[in-house]
Write an enzyme that holds these catalytic residues in place. Structure first.
Site: not given
Ligand code: AMP
Length: 281
Positions: A32, A37
């Site tokens: 997700y 990230h």
């Protein structure tokens, strides 16, 4: 972009690249994906020839089964984002591949896991260190990148790598925030709109506490904690887990504030969603 679904195929690919003299950087994730990230992956690209990303929602690090069941997942979207960033390979193991029925090994870091999330989430860090060590063995990276959003996790992995002489350089990447200051997290999408608005209070409290250390050369630890505590809204559905000031290296209690070496960390439940945030002050 290669996609591997078994440990063997990922490991063979990595070992082959290493034989060819390529350097590998690894970013483990639970998917997700958000800009936090992606910042780790961009950093990884600067550090090595090839970048490997894993997406695995590791069941053993969840101490709350509802949190695990409701963890957001969108592999299709994640793969599109990773392809855009020209990641070399994505490792998407199944729980059955990572934990076959006769699996019986665990690795634990004893001291750094005692405070903060270690205290409020029993078993969490043993799940993290065991899965990360296994992922390291499969992906065979030279470098691995972890976000300082999960500061305690970063320190625990650094310690495990040092203690076990793993030939891997652990890099801590800066915490990425939303425009209003909320730390990016895959769990943020599960916040109600009211809690989403109030969740920014964590960042505001941390910032006020930091400002206090800039105004006064020796603020008391109580003053620092209280400044953050006072910023958290009074609401029966907003429940404090912890606010702690610890030594940023050892995660041990401090006797007094140490400039730029004090970790101010907070965890708060907004309804059922537990958010964490921190600053080194
Ligand atoms: P997760 O998918 O939440 O397990 O996170 C995977 C990696 O991304 C971990 O190293 C996290 O610390 C890192 N990460 C998650 N959120 C952020 C963020 N907002 N800023 C920087 N790194 C992050």
């Amino acid at each position: 972009m290669k996609i591997f679904k078994t440990s063997k195929s990922q490991q063979n690919y990595s070992l082959n690249l290493r034989k060819k003299g390529q350097t590998l950087a690894f970013v483990p994730t639970m998917g997700y994906l958000h800009a936090g990230h992606l910042s780790l992956i961009k950093l990884a690209k600067k550090k090595a020839d090839c970048v490997m990303v894993s997406i695995f929602v590791n069941p053993t690090q969840f101490n709350n089964s509802q949190d695990f069941k409701k963890y957001p997942l969108d592999i299709k979207r994640d793969l599109q984002l990773l392809k855009k960033l020209k990641v070399d390979a994505v490792f998407l193991p199944t729980a059955a591949d990572m934990y076959p029925q006769d699996f019986q090994t665990s690795v634990e870091v004893s001291e750094l896991t005692k405070p903060l999330c270690g205290q409020s989430r029993p078993g969490h860090f043993a799940g993290v260190t065991t899965v990360v060590l296994k992922l390291f063995q499969i992906v065979q990276p030279h470098i691995a990148i972890f976000g300082k959003k999960d500061y305690q996790q970063f320190r625990v992995i650094q310690q495990m790598t040092k203690d076990l002489c793993l030939p891997i350089q652990i890099i801590g990447a800066p915490l990425v925030r939303e425009k209003d200051g909320l730390a990016m997290s895959s769990r943020n999408v599960r916040l109600s709109s009211q809690h989403r608005q109030k969740a920014v209070s964590l960042y505001q409290g941390l910032s006020k506490a930091k400002a206090l250390t800039q105004k006064s050369s020796q603020p008391s630890l109580n003053q620092i904690r209280k400044t953050l505590l006072d910023s958290i809204p009074q609401d029966k559905n907003i429940v404090l887990d912890y606010v702690e000031c610890l030594d940023a290296q050892t995660l041990l209690p401090l006797k007094k504030y140490k400039k730029h070496k004090t970790l101010l960390a907070v965890a708060v439940y907004f309804g059922k969603i537990r958010l964490i945030d921190n600053m080194i002050i």
